[in-house]
Design an enzyme around this catalytic site. Structure first.
Site, PDB file in Angstrom:
ATOM      1  N   GLY A 250       0.729  -1.248   0.000  1.00  0.00           N
ATOM      2  CA  GLY A 250       0.000   0.000   0.000  1.00  0.00           C
ATOM      3  C   GLY A 250       0.759   1.300   0.000  1.00  0.00           C
ATOM      4  CD  GLU A 292       0.582  -9.229   1.131  1.00  0.00           C
ATOM      5  OE1 GLU A 292       0.448 -10.411   1.459  1.00  0.00           O
ATOM      6  OE2 GLU A 292      -0.387  -8.489   0.876  1.00  0.00           O
ATOM      7  N   PRO A 293       4.524  -4.940  -0.939  1.00  0.00           N
ATOM      8  CG  PRO A 293       6.754  -4.349  -1.250  1.00  0.00           C
ATOM      9  CD  PRO A 293       5.878  -5.210  -0.401  1.00  0.00           C
ATOM     10  N   GLY A 294       3.468  -3.544  -4.004  1.00  0.00           N
ATOM     11  CA  GLY A 294       3.340  -3.755  -5.445  1.00  0.00           C
ATOM     12  C   GLY A 294       3.742  -2.472  -6.148  1.00  0.00           C
ATOM     13  NE  ARG A 295      -0.285   2.471  -5.786  1.00  0.00           N
ATOM     14  CZ  ARG A 295      -1.376   2.470  -6.556  1.00  0.00           C
ATOM     15  NH1 ARG A 295      -1.366   3.061  -7.714  1.00  0.00           N
ATOM     16  NH2 ARG A 295      -2.488   1.889  -6.130  1.00  0.00           N
ATOM     17  NE  ARG A 332      -3.426   3.263 -11.206  1.00  0.00           N
ATOM     18  CZ  ARG A 332      -3.210   4.392 -10.588  1.00  0.00           C
ATOM     19  NH1 ARG A 332      -2.605   5.386 -11.208  1.00  0.00           N
ATOM     20  NH2 ARG A 332      -3.559   4.572  -9.330  1.00  0.00           N
ATOM     21  CE1 TYR A 336      -9.253   2.088  -9.423  1.00  0.00           C
ATOM     22  CE2 TYR A 336      -7.206   2.480 -10.601  1.00  0.00           C
ATOM     23  CZ  TYR A 336      -8.144   1.605 -10.094  1.00  0.00           C
ATOM     24  OH  TYR A 336      -7.949   0.261 -10.235  1.00  0.00           O
ATOM     25  CB  CYS A 363     -15.271   4.579 -29.560  1.00  0.00           C
ATOM     26  SG  CYS A 363     -14.374   4.396 -31.085  1.00  0.00           S
ATOM     27  CD  GLU A 364     -15.624   4.377 -22.249  1.00  0.00           C
ATOM     28  OE1 GLU A 364     -15.766   3.338 -22.930  1.00  0.00           O
ATOM     29  OE2 GLU A 364     -15.590   4.381 -21.029  1.00  0.00           O
TER      30      GLU A 364
END
Ligand code: LLP
Length: 433
Positions: A250, A292-295, A332, A336, A363-364
């Site tokens: 986190g 548990e680092p990911g980012r 992202r 978010y 197309c959005e």
């Protein structure tokens, strides 16, 4: 520049990990994901060194591989002596094929299917992080059929609000993940684990959320306190020992200059002190601690390069600069509202005085990479770089509008190598009957 691996060379080109981004784009074409392998390794070492120093033997970081999952990453993790967090048979298969030693893998997820559980056990995944009672029973049944005792952590929700965006706040009582301590359900979870002979209860897990800055340290300290108090309670009431306390991942990263820089080593040091003093108060022996680092392992090791298409100016409204990628390679902002730093890579030294929204080609209307950025006015064919895209970009990419996913090029010691090739139209139609 936002990050120390970004620079500008004498030609006015943006550099990443010492490489000229204009040269890389010319060679590999765009859109293109770049990954600074040296930075990934450095980030791993920051965690490993700080955790060994602060918590001692038996404590280590797991790389949360959902942040970026492809074979090369797992090979790097193996090489760096990292453990990993995996959440699906797909991540397990990728890690295995990269030669990762699966005893150092922790299998997470709020809905592991029966088939996943069986697959993971056959793959010798070292630890299961059980999400709820029904799942624990299936894990136990599978372990029994294989004649083993499976090492398990129980995922609990400590009831903490980590002050991040809603989609990634996971430690609250009202969560699809884990079992709540506050409601008393966690105690029953422990009772069940202790009653199952094929389950070896190793300890407890929680994950409060993602992109957490925790500037005063309170989020992780509070989580640790709640988890340790629960563990002491379970020890007293049920004789349950806790060897491992996994406090999840986190820690936040800097997407823009406005974000603070988290001092990972200092945070770990103060967390360790807090844990020792809480354990002392509770009369509990200090467990080995996992994070548990990911980012924070991969985010600042990534950059995405795009070629600018048309620039559209709507008088009285705004300017739009379209790029040759979009929410397919980086969803992202659409999901978010995430912030990013954007540069004009081939004219990086020029004054950034053109305010525009950098938008994708899907197309959005919500297909926005980043609104309201300042760049030198882009011309068609210019190179646009979006920084800090190493986490949750490639791993969340899609083929919406049948857009092929970009390749991933690793940069290491001045040598680019292709880690994932560009998808082709043949790949896109490969599953169609
Ligand atoms: N451990 C568990 C159990 C997790 O669920 C996660 C992330 C991590 C560790 C790693 O957290 P990190 O250190 O990366 O913050 N797609 C979102 C992020 C989702 C995070 C999911 N779980 C985004 O792009 O921001």
């Amino acid at each position: 520049m936002l990050c120390s691996n970004i620079g500008i060379n004498e030609s006015g080109h943006l550099t990443f990990a010492g490489e000229d981004t204009v040269r890389l784009a010319a060679h590999y074409k765009t859109p293109l994901y770049l990954m600074d392998e040296d930075r990934i390794r450095e980030n791993c070492r920051v965690y490993k060194t700080a955790m060994a120093r602060a918590f001692g033997d038996g404590s280590f970081p797991l790389y949360a591989s959902k942040a970026a999952s492809f074979k090369r990453i797992y090979a790097i993790m193996q090489d760096e002596g990292m453990a990993i967090d995996v959440v699906s048979a797909g991540e397990i298969a990728t890690a295995k094929r990269a030669g990762f030693q699966m005893e150092r893998a922790f299998f997470h997820g709020n809905n592991k299917t029966d088939a996943d559980i069986s697959y993971a056990m056959a793959a010798n995944v070292g630890y299961f992080v059980a999400d709820h009672e029904q799942e624990l029973e299936i894990i136990s049944r599978e372990a029994k059929s294989r004649g083993i005792r499976q090492k398990v952590l129980l995922r609990l929700t400590p009831g903490i609000d980590p002050h991040t965006y809603e989609a990634v706040a996971t430690g609250k009582v009202d969560s699809k993940f884990g079992v709540a301590i506050e409601t008393g359900q966690a105690e029953n979870f422990v009772r069940l684990a202790l009653s199952l002979p094929n389950i070896r209860l190793m300890g407890y897990h929680c994950h409060v959320g993602s992109q957490v800055f925790d500037e005063d340290g309170s989020v992780y300290h509070d989580a640790a306190k709640i988890m340790l108090t629960f563990a002491a309670d379970m020890k007293r009431k049920l004789g349950a020992d806790m060897q491992l306390l996994d406090l999840g991942g986190g820690y936040g990263v800097r997407y823009t200059d406005a974000d603070p820089a988290v001092d990972i080593a200092a945070n770990i040091e103060s967390l360790a002190e807090a844990i020792r003093s809480i354990c002392c108060e509770l009369g509990l022996s200090v467990p080995a601690v996992l994070l548990e680092p990911g980012r924070s392992i991969v985010a600042d090791a990534g950059m995405t390069l795009y070629t600018a298409g048309s620039t559209k100016s709507i008088p009285g409204y705004k300017n739009y600069v379209s790029v040759d990628g979009g929410m397919t390679d980086n969803p992202r902002y659409a999901l978010y509202g995430s912030k990013y730093t954007v540069y004009l890579a081939n004219r990086a030294g020029e004054e950034a005085n053109f305010r525009c929204d950098v938008v994708g080609r899907c197309c959005e209307s919500g297909d926005i990479i980043q609104p309201d950025v300042l760049l030198p006015e882009p011309k068609r064919g210019d190179l646009i770089a979006v920084c800090t895209t190493g986490a949750y970009n490639y791993s969340m990419a899609s083929n919406y509008n049948r857009i092929p996913r970009p390749p991933v090029v690793m940069l290491k010691g001045g040598k680019p190598t292709l880690a994932v090739r560009r998808e082709t139209v043949d790949d896109l139609t490969a599953l169609d009957m």
